[in-house]
Design a protein around this motif. Structure first.
Motif, short mmCIF file in Angstrom:
data_model
loop_
_atom_site.label_atom_id
_atom_site.label_comp_id
_atom_site.label_asym_id
_atom_site.label_seq_id
_atom_site.Cartn_x
_atom_site.Cartn_y
_atom_site.Cartn_z
N CYS A 15 0.85 -1.20 0.00
CA CYS A 15 0.00 0.00 0.00
C CYS A 15 0.89 1.25 0.00
N TYR A 17 0.87 4.05 1.46
CA TYR A 17 1.05 4.89 2.65
C TYR A 17 1.79 4.13 3.75
N CYS A 18 2.18 2.88 3.46
CA CYS A 18 2.59 1.96 4.53
C CYS A 18 4.09 2.00 4.78
N ARG A 22 7.39 -4.88 6.29
CA ARG A 22 6.69 -5.86 5.43
C ARG A 22 7.35 -5.92 4.07
N THR A 64 0.53 -9.15 6.51
CA THR A 64 -0.77 -9.78 6.30
C THR A 64 -0.73 -11.22 6.78
N ASN A 97 -6.50 -9.40 5.89
CA ASN A 97 -6.95 -8.49 4.84
C ASN A 97 -8.10 -9.15 4.11
N ARG A 134 -5.06 -0.09 -1.74
CA ARG A 134 -5.62 -1.34 -1.18
C ARG A 134 -6.24 -2.13 -2.33
S1 SF4 Z 1 -1.56 -4.63 3.77
FE1 SF4 Z 1 -1.00 -3.54 5.66
S2 SF4 Z 1 1.14 -4.11 6.08
FE2 SF4 Z 1 0.69 -4.71 3.94
S3 SF4 Z 1 1.40 -2.98 2.71
FE3 SF4 Z 1 -0.79 -2.64 3.11
S4 SF4 Z 1 -0.85 -1.40 4.99
FE4 SF4 Z 1 1.22 -2.27 4.83
#
Ligand code: SF4
Length: 377
Positions: A15, A17-18, A22, A64, A97, A134
């Protein structure tokens, strides 16, 4: 009792903004990582010199975690059970998710021992979801909640983000109405935080989108909490509401001066007055555990002053606030004598209330929480 946090750093897409720890899902690395995680958990009692420490929560966070196979989840829960004295009624949460599961997958997670599902919904508006990068839709999120109920989950939490680029107060409140219609047991409402190099910032510039003014953000928060009050939810923390008895037992450990062990890359632990953090890289973490090394890279003893300050500023996040006499007895100090001079102006403003031994933020005070908590750091 201890809380156990298991970090699962894999996502199907990233995503915009993340900045969590991860990376993209990779089957081979996932297999290797789950095995390393199992080893780290099973070595913990030896490393802590505590053969059967009691624990009553497990939290699969990420990333996730719902990208794991249910057999992986079952094996990791079993490793926790073998290594700790896990309460029979332990709260076992899986962050999920919506696009990664269907009814059958949720049934398998339930059978593996998960009893609480936390869905990263973030928005019930498809345009907003797309803007955030998303990959699920609002309809998929709503279906996933129904599927979780059908699979036997009686403890479902939803995350929503507010103050999104281009989001009006009215649009945000539509999201809150949709959340209430989905009828979760628990909800977390977070303000989007844009870190300096977030790709979302560039997209906002390209699309000519901005964030609503600060007063609107305050309005979004207060009106959302008001709607949730009226729908029967109880706010128990600045960003969290729950049906009575459905507060996150795991997260309460962070806010109530508790102890927890974090397993996996980048995970933090606080135990017996010591805090440590594991190496962030998934590969590096796996390599260290495979070669019987310690994945922790930073370890420091917390002095009593630091522990006191943390107990105060995390405790104040709770709507019940803190009991100054209990904290004072625990840390052998008169909290109000030490901090009262700096806190009194916030009491005079109506942001803080003293009720007997308790000190708590009012709801308007929650908007000023950073200013108040700066007294302790
Ligand atoms: S699903 Fe959650 S942890 Fe994975 S990139 Fe998107 S915001 Fe980040």
């Amino acid at each position: 009792m201890l809380g156990l946090y298991l970090h699962i750093p894999f996502c199907s897409s990233i995503c915009n903004y993340c900045n969590f720890n991860r990376g993209l899902y990779d089957e081979a690395l996932k297999t290797r990582y789950v095995e390393a995680l199992r080893c780290e958990i099973e070595r913990a009692p030896h490393r802590l010199a505590n053969p059967r420490a009691k624990a009553d929560t497990i939290f699969f966070g990420g990333g996730t975690p719902s990208l794991l196979a249910s057999a992986d989840v079952a094996a990791l829960i079993e490793a926790c059970r073998r290594s700790f004295d896990l309460s029979p009624d332990a709260e076992i949460t899986l962050e999920t998710n919506p696009e990664t599961v269907d009814r059958a997958a949720l049934e398998r997670f339930r059978a593996a021992g998960v009893n609480r599902i936390s869905f990263g919904v973030q928005s019930f508006d498809d345009a907003e979801l797309k803007r955030l990068g998303r990959i699920h839709s609002a309809a998929r999120a709503e279906a996933a909640v129904r599927e979780a109920r059908g699979a036997g989950f009686d403890n479902v939490s939803l995350d929503l983000m507010m103050w999104l680029p281009g989001q009006s107060v009215a649009r945000w409140l539509d999201n809150v109405h949709a959340l209430i219609a989905a009828s979760p047991d628990h909800a977390s409402l977070y303000i989007l935080e844009l870190y300096p190099n977030a790709p979302l910032k560039e997209e906002m510039a390209r699309a000519g989108l901005s964030l609503a003014p600060d007063e609107d953000a305050a309005d979004m928060y207060l009106r959302a909490m008001d709607l949730l009050d009226r729908a029967g939810y109880v706010q128990y923390e600045i960003s969290n509401v729950a049906r009575p008895g459905r507060e996150s037992r795991h997260n309460l450990k962070y806010w109530m001066d508790g102890e927890w062990l974090g397993f996996g890359c980048g995970a933090h632990s606080t135990y017996a007055g010591v805090r440590w953090r594991n190496v962030s890289s998934t590969e590096d973490y796996s390599r260290r555990v495979e070669s019987d090394g310690d994945p922790a890279i930073e370890r420091r003893a917390l002095d009593r002053g630091t522990q006191l300050e943390e107990a105060l500023f995390t405790g104040l996040r709770l709507t019940a606030g803190i009991d100054l006499s209990i904290v004072g007895a625990r840390y052998n100090c008169d909290v109000w004598s030490r901090y009262g001079h700096d806190l009194q102006p916030f009491v005079d403003e109506g942001w803080l209330v003293r009720e007997g031994p308790r000190l708590r933020l009012t709801r308007p005070g929650m908007l000023m929480a950073n200013e108040v908590m700066a007294v302790f750091v």
